[in-house]
Design an enzyme around this catalytic site. Structure first.
Site, short mmCIF file in Angstrom:
data_model
loop_
_atom_site.label_atom_id
_atom_site.label_comp_id
_atom_site.label_asym_id
_atom_site.label_seq_id
_atom_site.Cartn_x
_atom_site.Cartn_y
_atom_site.Cartn_z
CE LYS A 268 23.70 -6.46 -12.07
NZ LYS A 268 23.06 -5.28 -11.46
NE ARG A 342 28.99 2.38 -6.32
CZ ARG A 342 27.84 2.67 -5.72
NH1 ARG A 342 27.84 3.12 -4.46
NH2 ARG A 342 26.69 2.50 -6.33
#
Length: 504
Positions: A268, A342
């Protein structure tokens, strides 16, 4: 938490709040109910707009509080504004060496609805909530709230709503606290231990923590892949609420528990990464909801599953291009290690279906940045396999002051989800929030299921209504209210419209 009590009489020595709606005549404030001197009313000229808090005199702890149109949302915002204003005054007076009373009483209107009373209590409790690791002694704050009702009948009618609101506030505060803890303290084993500690002492509620050896033996490939780059191993927190004598439907709540998210190899940007300590906000909401469900003795079988992992960058991190096998045997081709939520949810959803034989599943997660871009920071995204399930969750959220917006599945995107070497493509592109929801749907086995994406609403960079800066605890009380409403319906799934069906 501030202590809340209901009473039928006003105490003469306790600080008083007079309530005024935007359309109420000022003369009402000097009546017997409010008990305020007419010259104070004349001098202040309050408008009654939502959240307007005015001190009646510098030397007295007496206030007027505006509640606008008197809707539950107005009362919730007013409660938060009131406690913040009072706490500021308490801190100033303490600093100046003046008397600092810790109690407050509010005369409720005779027509007060239980939903509005619940909203007001929620606003006070959460508006006054604090989380800090500062070492100095905190300033004084409000400790007791006395709600004065018109009659004994009204008091009894409001009591249940106030109790429920208190439990909702406690759940939200606990979820906020969990998400606020910095990641150098909050690793997966620590958070699992905190869940055990916080949920202990509730008869009928059992907490089991699964370690990395158990996860490997059971095939939780997604959790192990995401947690593989961290020095602290992953965990699965499994909570079972089994009220005595209750059978029937089984609700499973699943919460994403990434204690810190660097993005892994798909690193990130540095800007804003400090907020990734809140990437377990969904898991925190589920843990807090289970505690509240048990405290309220909701007559419904509920299981909570929180897969915990730290998505870190190291030589043992999972990689783009890896193929991961999940608990239910499905294989996933990894495209982006920053789409880690997920991966862990897929294992937990498969476990909910195969091991727990869930009748209904709701998962909650800070899953996609697309959700924040789409809905902003005050609204959560909702996906659901059935219309009535979506409607129930939307209604539960509306009642407790948490707004969700239902979003669609786009079936045309499924072809990209299934492209590649594995059964599923982890990050197929296209609409990010929708693609993530469709990925998760593959692990639900046709069980009625809803997905709450709270990526925007889980944290706040400025306060509003009952929300303070930092972690918001969003979704915790929606889950509690939803479970309570679900328990209020008797009979088979057929009577509720929420049925088990196979999608293909």
């Amino acid at each position: 938490m501030i202590e809340v009590e209901l009473a039928e009489s006003r105490l003469p020595v306790v600080a008083t709040v007079a309530v005024l709606g935007s359309g109420d005549p000022l003369a009402d404030l000097s009546g017997a109910g409010a008990g305020l001197a007419p010259d104070w009313v004349t001098a202040l000229r309050p408008t009654g707009k939502t959240g307007e808090v005015l001190a009646i005199a510098d030397s007295d702890y007496a206030w007027t509080l505006g509640v606008g149109a008197g809707r539950p949302g107005d009362w919730r915002a007013a409660g938060a504004a009131l406690v913040r204003t009072v706490n500021t005054r308490l801190a100033e007076d303490d600093e100046a060496g003046r008397r600092v009373p810790r109690g407050l009483q509010v005369r409720l209107p005779e027509t007060m609805e239980p939903e509005a009373a619940a909203a007001f209590v929620l606003g006070v409790l959460l508006g006054g909530h604090r989380y800090t690791l500062r070492t100095e002694t905190p300033p004084p704050s409000l400790e007791r709230l006395r709600l004065v009702t018109a009659t004994e009948e009204a008091s009894a009618e409001l009591a249940a709503a106030v109790t429920e609101a208190t439990r909702h506030a406690e759940a939200t505060a606990l979820a906020r606290d969990f998400a606020s803890v910095p990641a150098n303290i909050k690793n997966p084993p620590w958070l699992a231990g905190q869940a055990e500690q916080e949920l202990a002492g509730n008869p009928g509620l059992r907490v089991t923590v699964r370690d990395e050896q158990w996860l490997e033996a059971k095939g939780f490939g997604g959790v192990l892949a995401v947690g593989g780059g961290s020095a602290t191993p992953p965990r699965l927190v499994e909570m079972a609420w089994r009220p005595r004598g209750v059978t029937g439907r089984h609700l499973v709540l699943v919460g994403k528990g990434i204690t810190f998210d660097t993005g892994g190899i798909s690193l990130k940007p540095a800007e804003g990464m400090h907020w990734m300590r809140t990437d377990m906000a969904g898991g925190g909401a589920v843990i807090a909801a289970l505690r509240a469900i048990a405290a309220l003795r909701i007559p419904l079988r509920v299981t909570g599953l929180v897969p915990l992992a730290e998505n870190h960058l190291s030589g043992s991190s999972y990689r783009p291009g890896d193929i991961v096998r999940h608990y239910d045997g499905t294989t996933t081709a990894v495209a982006n290690t920053d789409a880690e939520g997920r991966m862990v949810l897929a294992d937990a959803l498969g476990y909910a279906v195969r091991h727990h034989r869930a009748d209904l599943i709701v998962d909650v997660a800070t899953l996609t940045g697309a959700m924040k871009a789409t809905l902003g920071v005050r609204t959560g995204g909702l996906f659901a396999s059935e219309d009535e399930l979506a409607e129930r969750l939307l209604a539960a959220g509306e009642y407790v002051g948490e707004r969700f917006w239902r979003l669609p599945f786009v079936e045309e995107e499924e072809i990209d989800l299934r492209a590649g070497l594995a059964d599923l493509n982890q990050a197929p592109g296209g609409p990010g929030g929708i693609a993530a929801a469709m990925f998760l749907r593959e692990f639900t086995g046709g069980v009625p299921w809803a997905h709450l994406d709270i990526a925007g609403a889980a944290r706040a960079e400025k306060g509003y209504d009952e929300v303070n800066i930092g972690a918001t605890g969003f979704a915790a009380r929606t889950l509690v209210k939803f479970a309570g409403e679900l328990a209020g319906q008797t009979g088979s799934r057929r009577t509720t419209g929420i049925s088990r069906s196979v999608r293909r």
